[in-house]
Design a protein around this motif. Structure first.
Motif, PDB file in Angstrom:
ATOM      1  N   ASP A  40       1.729  10.180  15.925  1.00 25.18           N
ATOM      2  CA  ASP A  40       2.093  11.396  15.375  1.00 25.18           C
ATOM      3  C   ASP A  40       2.966  11.012  14.124  1.00 25.18           C
ATOM      4  OD1 ASP A  40       1.635  14.021  14.302  1.00 25.18           O
ATOM      5  OD2 ASP A  40       3.705  14.499  15.569  1.00 25.18           O
ATOM      6  N   GLU A  41       4.067  10.172  14.645  1.00 24.93           N
ATOM      7  CA  GLU A  41       4.894   9.966  13.754  1.00 24.93           C
ATOM      8  C   GLU A  41       4.419   8.624  12.673  1.00 24.93           C
ATOM      9  OE1 GLU A  41       9.468   7.463  13.699  1.00 24.93           O
ATOM     10  OE2 GLU A  41       8.251   8.056  15.491  1.00 24.93           O
ATOM     11  N   LEU A  42       3.800   8.141  13.067  1.00 23.39           N
ATOM     12  CA  LEU A  42       3.160   7.288  12.041  1.00 23.39           C
ATOM     13  C   LEU A  42       2.293   7.909  10.828  1.00 23.39           C
ATOM     14  CD1 LEU A  42       2.217   4.365  10.898  1.00 23.39           C
ATOM     15  CD2 LEU A  42       0.542   4.180  12.708  1.00 23.39           C
ATOM     16  N   ASN A  43       1.404   8.782  11.598  1.00 25.58           N
ATOM     17  CA  ASN A  43       0.527   9.553  10.613  1.00 25.58           C
ATOM     18  C   ASN A  43       1.484  10.431   9.638  1.00 25.58           C
ATOM     19  OD1 ASN A  43      -1.725  10.897   9.897  1.00 25.58           O
ATOM     20  ND2 ASN A  43      -2.607  11.560  11.676  1.00 25.58           N
ATOM     21  N   CYS A  44       2.586  11.035  10.128  1.00 28.73           N
ATOM     22  CA  CYS A  44       3.397  11.684   9.331  1.00 28.73           C
ATOM     23  C   CYS A  44       4.003  10.979   8.178  1.00 28.73           C
ATOM     24  CB  CYS A  44       4.704  12.237  10.031  1.00 28.73           C
ATOM     25  SG  CYS A  44       4.145  13.656  11.147  1.00 28.73           S
ATOM     26  N   GLN A  45       4.393   9.328   8.560  1.00 27.52           N
ATOM     27  CA  GLN A  45       4.949   8.718   7.558  1.00 27.52           C
ATOM     28  C   GLN A  45       3.888   8.170   6.537  1.00 27.52           C
ATOM     29  OE1 GLN A  45       7.885   7.966   6.820  1.00 27.52           O
ATOM     30  NE2 GLN A  45       7.214   6.526   5.190  1.00 27.52           N
ATOM     31  N   ILE A  46       2.600   8.127   6.971  1.00 29.42           N
ATOM     32  CA  ILE A  46       1.504   7.905   6.022  1.00 29.42           C
ATOM     33  C   ILE A  46       1.458   9.235   5.244  1.00 29.42           C
ATOM     34  CG2 ILE A  46      -0.917   7.253   5.999  1.00 29.42           C
ATOM     35  CD1 ILE A  46      -0.656   5.434   8.246  1.00 29.42           C
ATOM     36  N   GLY A  47       1.399  10.090   5.705  1.00 30.49           N
ATOM     37  CA  GLY A  47       1.534  11.213   4.811  1.00 30.49           C
ATOM     38  C   GLY A  47       2.630  11.329   3.641  1.00 30.49           C
ATOM     39  N   VAL A  48       3.671  10.856   4.157  1.00 27.88           N
ATOM     40  CA  VAL A  48       4.692  10.838   2.864  1.00 27.88           C
ATOM     41  C   VAL A  48       4.358   9.637   2.160  1.00 27.88           C
ATOM     42  CG1 VAL A  48       7.367   9.889   2.687  1.00 27.88           C
ATOM     43  CG2 VAL A  48       6.606  11.531   4.406  1.00 27.88           C
ATOM     44  N   LEU A  49       3.957   8.517   2.715  1.00 32.06           N
ATOM     45  CA  LEU A  49       3.445   7.383   1.540  1.00 32.06           C
ATOM     46  C   LEU A  49       2.439   8.006   0.572  1.00 32.06           C
ATOM     47  CD1 LEU A  49       3.097   4.570   0.857  1.00 32.06           C
ATOM     48  CD2 LEU A  49       1.520   4.290   2.832  1.00 32.06           C
ATOM     49  N   ILE A  50       1.601   8.817   1.095  1.00 32.68           N
ATOM     50  CA  ILE A  50       0.581   9.237   0.357  1.00 32.68           C
ATOM     51  C   ILE A  50       1.021  10.085  -0.923  1.00 32.68           C
ATOM     52  CG2 ILE A  50      -1.528  10.656  -0.035  1.00 32.68           C
ATOM     53  CD1 ILE A  50      -2.404   9.873   3.083  1.00 32.68           C
ATOM     54  N   GLU A  51       1.983  10.762  -0.682  1.00 29.66           N
ATOM     55  CA  GLU A  51       2.694  11.582  -1.906  1.00 29.66           C
ATOM     56  C   GLU A  51       3.347  10.688  -3.038  1.00 29.66           C
ATOM     57  OE1 GLU A  51       2.519  14.925  -2.095  1.00 29.66           O
ATOM     58  OE2 GLU A  51       1.252  14.666  -0.210  1.00 29.66           O
ATOM     59  N   TYR A  52       3.442   9.395  -2.548  1.00 32.12           N
ATOM     60  CA  TYR A  52       3.963   8.390  -3.586  1.00 32.12           C
ATOM     61  C   TYR A  52       2.749   7.728  -4.211  1.00 32.12           C
ATOM     62  CZ  TYR A  52       8.776   9.190  -2.141  1.00 32.12           C
ATOM     63  OH  TYR A  52      10.188   9.583  -1.916  1.00 32.12           O
ATOM     64  N   LEU A  53       1.814   8.016  -3.904  1.00 30.30           N
ATOM     65  CA  LEU A  53       0.552   7.132  -4.417  1.00 30.30           C
ATOM     66  C   LEU A  53      -0.437   7.962  -5.403  1.00 30.30           C
ATOM     67  CD1 LEU A  53      -0.787   5.420  -1.073  1.00 30.30           C
ATOM     68  CD2 LEU A  53       0.711   4.471  -2.800  1.00 30.30           C
ATOM     69  N   GLU A  54       0.351   8.731  -5.976  1.00 28.34           N
ATOM     70  CA  GLU A  54      -0.388   9.709  -6.941  1.00 28.34           C
ATOM     71  C   GLU A  54      -1.215   8.943  -8.135  1.00 28.34           C
ATOM     72  OE1 GLU A  54       3.268  11.423  -9.281  1.00 28.34           O
ATOM     73  OE2 GLU A  54       2.876  12.684  -7.642  1.00 28.34           O
ATOM     74  N   ASP A  55      -0.445   7.847  -8.471  1.00 27.46           N
ATOM     75  CA  ASP A  55      -1.243   6.859  -9.570  1.00 27.46           C
ATOM     76  C   ASP A  55      -2.131   5.817  -8.693  1.00 27.46           C
ATOM     77  OD1 ASP A  55       0.185   8.266 -11.585  1.00 27.46           O
ATOM     78  OD2 ASP A  55       1.929   6.781 -11.520  1.00 27.46           O
ATOM     79  N   GLU A  56      -2.165   5.661  -7.351  1.00 25.36           N
ATOM     80  CA  GLU A  56      -2.982   4.823  -6.771  1.00 25.36           C
ATOM     81  C   GLU A  56      -4.050   5.808  -6.070  1.00 25.36           C
ATOM     82  OE1 GLU A  56      -2.580   1.560  -6.956  1.00 25.36           O
ATOM     83  OE2 GLU A  56      -0.788   1.618  -8.195  1.00 25.36           O
ATOM     84  N   PRO A  57      -5.066   6.348  -6.447  1.00 27.87           N
ATOM     85  CA  PRO A  57      -6.046   6.879  -5.853  1.00 27.87           C
ATOM     86  C   PRO A  57      -6.944   6.150  -4.700  1.00 27.87           C
ATOM     87  CG  PRO A  57      -6.529   6.861  -8.202  1.00 27.87           C
ATOM     88  CD  PRO A  57      -5.293   6.382  -8.070  1.00 27.87           C
ATOM     89  N   GLU A  58      -7.319   5.173  -5.221  1.00 25.33           N
ATOM     90  CA  GLU A  58      -7.950   4.162  -4.297  1.00 25.33           C
ATOM     91  C   GLU A  58      -6.976   3.992  -2.809  1.00 25.33           C
ATOM     92  OE1 GLU A  58     -10.409  -0.094  -3.970  1.00 25.33           O
ATOM     93  OE2 GLU A  58      -9.267   0.447  -5.585  1.00 25.33           O
ATOM     94  N   LEU A  59      -5.804   3.683  -3.048  1.00 25.69           N
ATOM     95  CA  LEU A  59      -5.121   3.400  -1.718  1.00 25.69           C
ATOM     96  C   LEU A  59      -4.620   4.800  -1.174  1.00 25.69           C
ATOM     97  CD1 LEU A  59      -2.361   0.865  -3.009  1.00 25.69           C
ATOM     98  CD2 LEU A  59      -4.234   0.516  -1.216  1.00 25.69           C
ATOM     99  N   ALA A  60      -4.506   5.916  -1.880  1.00 27.34           N
ATOM    100  CA  ALA A  60      -4.411   7.209  -1.163  1.00 27.34           C
ATOM    101  C   ALA A  60      -5.405   7.692  -0.405  1.00 27.34           C
ATOM    102  CB  ALA A  60      -4.088   8.240  -2.379  1.00 27.34           C
ATOM    103  N   GLU A  61      -6.798   7.412  -0.794  1.00 34.62           N
ATOM    104  CA  GLU A  61      -7.772   7.689  -0.154  1.00 34.62           C
ATOM    105  C   GLU A  61      -7.912   6.796   1.323  1.00 34.62           C
ATOM    106  OE1 GLU A  61     -12.569   7.105  -0.797  1.00 34.62           O
ATOM    107  OE2 GLU A  61     -11.644   7.729  -2.518  1.00 34.62           O
TER     108      GLU A  61
END
Length: 187
Positions: A40-61
């Motif tokens: 769950d903690e890992l999933n949360c951290q990946i959620g934070v990471l996604i917020e920094y990937l707004e210019d990287e749609p392929e990586l966000a997906e």
């Protein structure tokens, strides 16, 4: 699908136990609960990471898909004996890892977490993933686990390392190379 939680607090965990999805209760500090919590903690951290990937749609997906896998993995730990993560998940991770690693230069030095905010967040996710893997290995010594789940976390940490490298190098950025401290007396 109906609502699953109508009331957030139940008071059933006040005694230091928690309920699994199969209805059984175990101590909140049991390895199975630690595995669920770390995933769950890992999933949360990946959620934070996604917020920094707004210019990287392929990586966000890509990261969103991993979040769904991690939610499934947590569910697997919540139902002892269940198997949701399979070889197809691991094969997907391996082919994804090969794709993102393809254009990276071979490593000649250890690298430090950082380079850019998104890369640093990805490295943090990698470290949490490694901890999750260690917890799952320990759980496997005391209880039956799906071996694919452990292998999934191992491959995922590799993928997170590669994605962190990709992110650090974006837009002319550089990875932070480790500079070893000479032994005392040689400084």
């Amino acid at each position: 699908m109906g609502y699953r939680l109508s009331k957030i607090y139940t008071r059933t965990g006040d005694d230091g136990s928690t309920g699994l999805a199969d209805g059984s209760r175990i101590a909140k500090n049991a390895l199975r609960v630690d595995a669920m919590g770390t995933v769950d903690e890992l999933n949360c951290q990946i959620g934070v990471l996604i917020e920094y990937l707004e210019d990287e749609p392929e990586l966000a997906e890509l990261m969103r898909k991993i979040q769904h896998h991690l939610f499934d993995l947590g569910g697997e730990f919540a139902v002892p004996g269940s198997h949701i993560i399979g070889d197809d998940h691991i094969e997907w991770l391996e082919s994804t890892l090969d794709h993102w690693n393809e254009d990276l230069p071979p490593l000649k030095n250890f690298i430090l977490p950082g380079g850019r905010r998104d890369a640093a967040h990805c490295h943090l996710a990698r470290a949490i993933c490694r901890r999750g893997e260690r917890v799952v290995v320990a759980l496997g010594h005391e209880d039956s686990i799906n071996e694919s789940s452990r292998r999934y976390l191992n491959r995922l940490s590799d993928l997170l390392f590669v994605v962190a490298r990709v992110l650090a190098r974006r837009d002319g950025g550089e990875e932070v190379l480790w500079s070893p401290t000479p032994p005392a007396g040689n400084r």
